[in-house]
Design a protein around this motif. Structure first.
Motif, PDB file in Angstrom:
ATOM      1  N   ARG A 241      32.755 -27.586 -11.406  1.00  0.00           N
ATOM      2  CA  ARG A 241      33.960 -27.460 -10.590  1.00  0.00           C
ATOM      3  C   ARG A 241      34.716 -28.785 -10.481  1.00  0.00           C
TER       4      ARG A 241
ATOM      5  N   TYR B 209      37.571 -27.486  -5.565  1.00  0.00           N
ATOM      6  CA  TYR B 209      36.216 -27.105  -5.963  1.00  0.00           C
ATOM      7  C   TYR B 209      35.797 -25.770  -5.345  1.00  0.00           C
ATOM      8  N   TYR B 210      36.058 -25.625  -4.052  1.00  0.00           N
ATOM      9  CA  TYR B 210      35.570 -24.457  -3.288  1.00  0.00           C
ATOM     10  C   TYR B 210      36.707 -23.861  -2.455  1.00  0.00           C
TER      11      TYR B 210
ATOM     12  N   GLU C 191      41.501 -22.461  -8.985  1.00  0.00           N
ATOM     13  CA  GLU C 191      40.697 -22.079 -10.138  1.00  0.00           C
ATOM     14  C   GLU C 191      41.409 -22.406 -11.450  1.00  0.00           C
TER      15      GLU C 191
ATOM     16  N   GLN D 197      40.857 -26.135 -12.032  1.00  0.00           N
ATOM     17  CA  GLN D 197      39.502 -26.323 -12.580  1.00  0.00           C
ATOM     18  C   GLN D 197      39.476 -26.007 -14.068  1.00  0.00           C
TER      19      GLN D 197
END
Length: 652
Positions: A58, A89-90, A183, A186
């Motif tokens: 990530r 990342y999250y 996303e 990433q």
């Protein structure tokens, strides 16, 4: 024009049937050559540690944070940059965390969307619009493309973008859109992933890692010896199966086999209780003593551990005798046991007292022969491994994307070591009567790995499958790189001197520039600019060891994901980034959890060290892909000439 050239151009004309289409493709390819090269991400020795692997994937080993620094410079505080990085990342977890603390979510959505859009613009700028479009999430592809594409015809750009963002928030899609943008970032930050082996064993989630890799946009895998032993298990090679099961039990990871792959361990459990019911099996304690095991589970695990270990030692001894050219006589240990004295004479002639004296399954006249009960267990397990669809799909990914080595953009990638003599010359190794060394050895062994899965000749299949066990632990295997594997000794003998495994000469000659240059040339690479990148051996930072060898020509990136290594390494290992600016090595701190990363905004990238800076920013034209594109451009120019001379007719 030669017949072969004309035939090839005629086939090319089927793809580009007019002068216009061929010309457009030349212009397109030429423009790609002048874009910055994509970022490559190198990982190694993941060893089933899915959560740490997922986090590094990530964050792109710091590539995401560097991109945030590039975009926002001093306009954002370090705290805001950390928060934005954690969101990338999250995204789902970070949004949920923010909602518990933030009073004005609409304002947070707006600020966050604008920051992500800016980050996305910069991240996408090094790719063609076509490539970015393919990476866009289907649900929001059109809107994201509008937001990250400059529109010269729009006079009031601020109002135009404000209108889109306001509408996203008004209709309640802000959270979904933030997740989609995160996303996408990433996905775009890392163009290609290299996994340098040992996905399997020790950690609890190799099957989750393989699931993730099956969906990854661009990758290659260099097999590690732990991966190859699982490949052997998947084709039903008995010693490999026994090894995989023993490793899973030893590290408290039977869930991988039972829940992850649906392989029934009840036959082994029933056999172990029947044969070792009164045996405490103390030397077969589960490594790490898993806290989720109760007393009965620990006892059963010890008995299963011993049962499969004894099966493994029998199978290995039989294989060593069947294939003397493997030079694995040190695995013939059972014949040296004196059951009366409770000692063992090792193949080197030394005699040692045994820590465990109970061997109810060994026929001392035929020590490597399985009992009927052991044969029944292995037959059932063979069927389970061979018929596990998920396992076979994962092995197919290793075959499709993997190999024993790879040369890529001037770098030589492999997991272990190149077998060398002490004088630095390539070691000659006998493989079924054929002598191989250097690159030829790798090519020969890789061919056998593939034949183990696909050949229909029974003898060739058997020999190929046995080679998988050799690659796992053979003294001249490029994936193992030690003189022997002392598994029996570590269980049964207290004297640690018997546990020693001497490393191949590669591991001290990698500081010798002449030897390193010879290895690079052997694989067709330029020794002036090439690098060897490998894993397999943890870097002992606590002892002052440097992962960069030979003035930067050799880079060791054992990921150190496995917790078992950290007491000797001092860190959670290294990963490598190769961007258009150069090579940089990233050191990692141990990963705790995604929840901790979100709550504390703490990353595990502790340090980035430049291994090599490019004198100018590298372009696609400088890469292997660039060479292929240049060749295609020349072929298309030949096609244009053929059209214009009337050699080939346009199909309008």
């Amino acid at each position: 024009m030669k017949t072969e050239e004309l035939r090839y151009l005629q086939r090319l004309a089927e793809l580009y049937p007019t002068i216009g289409k061929a010309s457009t493709e030349i212009i397109n390819l030429q423009s790609i050559l002048n874009l910055p090269k994509g970022t490559e991400h190198f990982l190694s020795d993941i060893h089933g540690e899915y959560e740490a692997f997922s986090h590094v994937l990530r964050n792109g080993s710091g590539a995401v944070r560097k991109k945030i620094d590039d975009v926002f410079g001093h306009t954002l505080s370090n705290s805001d940059k950390r928060s934005l990085a954690t969101l990338v990342y999250y995204p789902k977890e970070k949004i949920a965390y923010v909602k518990k603390k933030e009073t004005d979510m609409e304002n947070w959505y707006k600020i966050t969307l604008y920051r992500l859009i800016e980050l996305c613009k910069t991240t996408a700028s090094k790719y063609t619009r076509s490539k970015v479009r393919k990476a866009l999430p289907a649900d929001y592809a059109y809107v994201i493309e509008e937001l990250i594409t400059e529109k010269a015809e729009v006079l009031d750009k601020e109002a135009y973008y404000d209108s889109i963002v306001d509408t996203i928030i008004d209709i309640g899609r802000a959270e979904n859109f933030i997740i989609a943008l995160a996303e996408l970032i990433q996905r775009l930050v890392v163009d290609h992933l290299h996994v340098l082996g040992d996905i399997y064993d020790r950690g609890p989630g190799p099957h989750f890692i393989m699931d993730r890799l099956m969906d990854y946009h661009s990758l290659d895998i260099q097999w590690g010896n732990h991966d190859v032993v699982w490949m052997g298990a998947a084709v039903g090679q008995a010693a490999c199966m026994a090894t995989v099961i023993r490793n899973s039990i030893r590290y408290g990871n039977l869930d991988i086999l039972e829940d992850g792959y649906g392989i029934n361990m009840m036959p082994l459990a029933a056999f172990a209780m029947e044969v070792y019911g009164d045996d405490p099996c103390q030397v077969f304690e589960v490594h790490g003593n898993p806290s989720n095991y109760n007393a009965l589970e620990k006892e059963l695990s010890r008995k299963m551990h011993k049962a499969i270990a004894m099966i493994q030692f029998k199978l290995e001894g039989a294989l060593a005798k069947e294939h003397p050219d493997f030079h694995m006589e040190n695995r013939c240990v059972l014949e040296g046991i004196d059951p009366v004295e409770g000692t063992v004479r090792l193949p080197d002639g030394s005699v040692h007292e045994l820590l465990d004296h109970n061997f109810p399954t060994i026929d001392w006249e035929h020590p490597y022969e399985l009992t009927d009960g052991e044969k029944d267990v292995m037959e059932r397990l063979t069927s389970a491994f061979r018929n596990c669809e998920k396992l076979q799909n994962h092995m197919q990914l290793l075959l499709d994307k993997g190999g024993l080595y790879k040369t890529y953009n001037g770098n030589l990638l492999f997991h272990g070591s190149i077998p060398l003599n002490e004088d630095g010359t390539f070691k000659e190794v006998q493989i079924y009567g054929e002598t191989c060394k250097g690159k030829a050895l790798y090519d020969k062994l890789e061919a056998y790995v593939r034949k183990a899965f696909f050949t229909v000749d029974e003898k060739e299949q058997k020999d190929s499958q046995d080679i998988l066990w050799y690659i796992w632990a053979g003294p001249n295997s490029p994936l193992y790189g030690k003189d022997k594997m002392t598994t029996f000794e570590r269980y049964f003998i207290a004297d640690k001197e018997t546990h020693r495994e001497k490393k191949n000469a590669y591991y001290h000659l990698w500081e010798n520039e002449e030897v390193v240059n010879r290895m690079l040339e052997e694989f067709g690479l330029d020794p002036e600019n090439g690098h060897i990148i490998n894993g397999h051996v943890p870097v002992h930072q606590l002892e002052g060891e440097n992962p960069v060898k030979c003035g930067g020509k050799v880079i060791v990136i054992d990921g150190g994901f496995c917790e078992a290594y950290r007491n000797v390494t001092g860190i959670a290992g290294y990963t490598l980034i190769y961007s258009s600016y150069g090579l940089s090595l990233t050191a990692h701190e141990p990963f705790t959890s995604a929840e901790d990363a979100v709550a504390t905004e703490r990353d595990i990238v502790s340090n980035r060290v430049a291994v090599r800076y490019n004198p100018r920013r590298a372009l696609v034209g400088d890469t292997d892909n660039g060479k292929a594109l240049k060749e295609r451009i020349q072929e298309l120019k030949q096609l244009l000439e053929a059209y214009r001379k009337g050699v080939i007719k346009e199909k309008k």
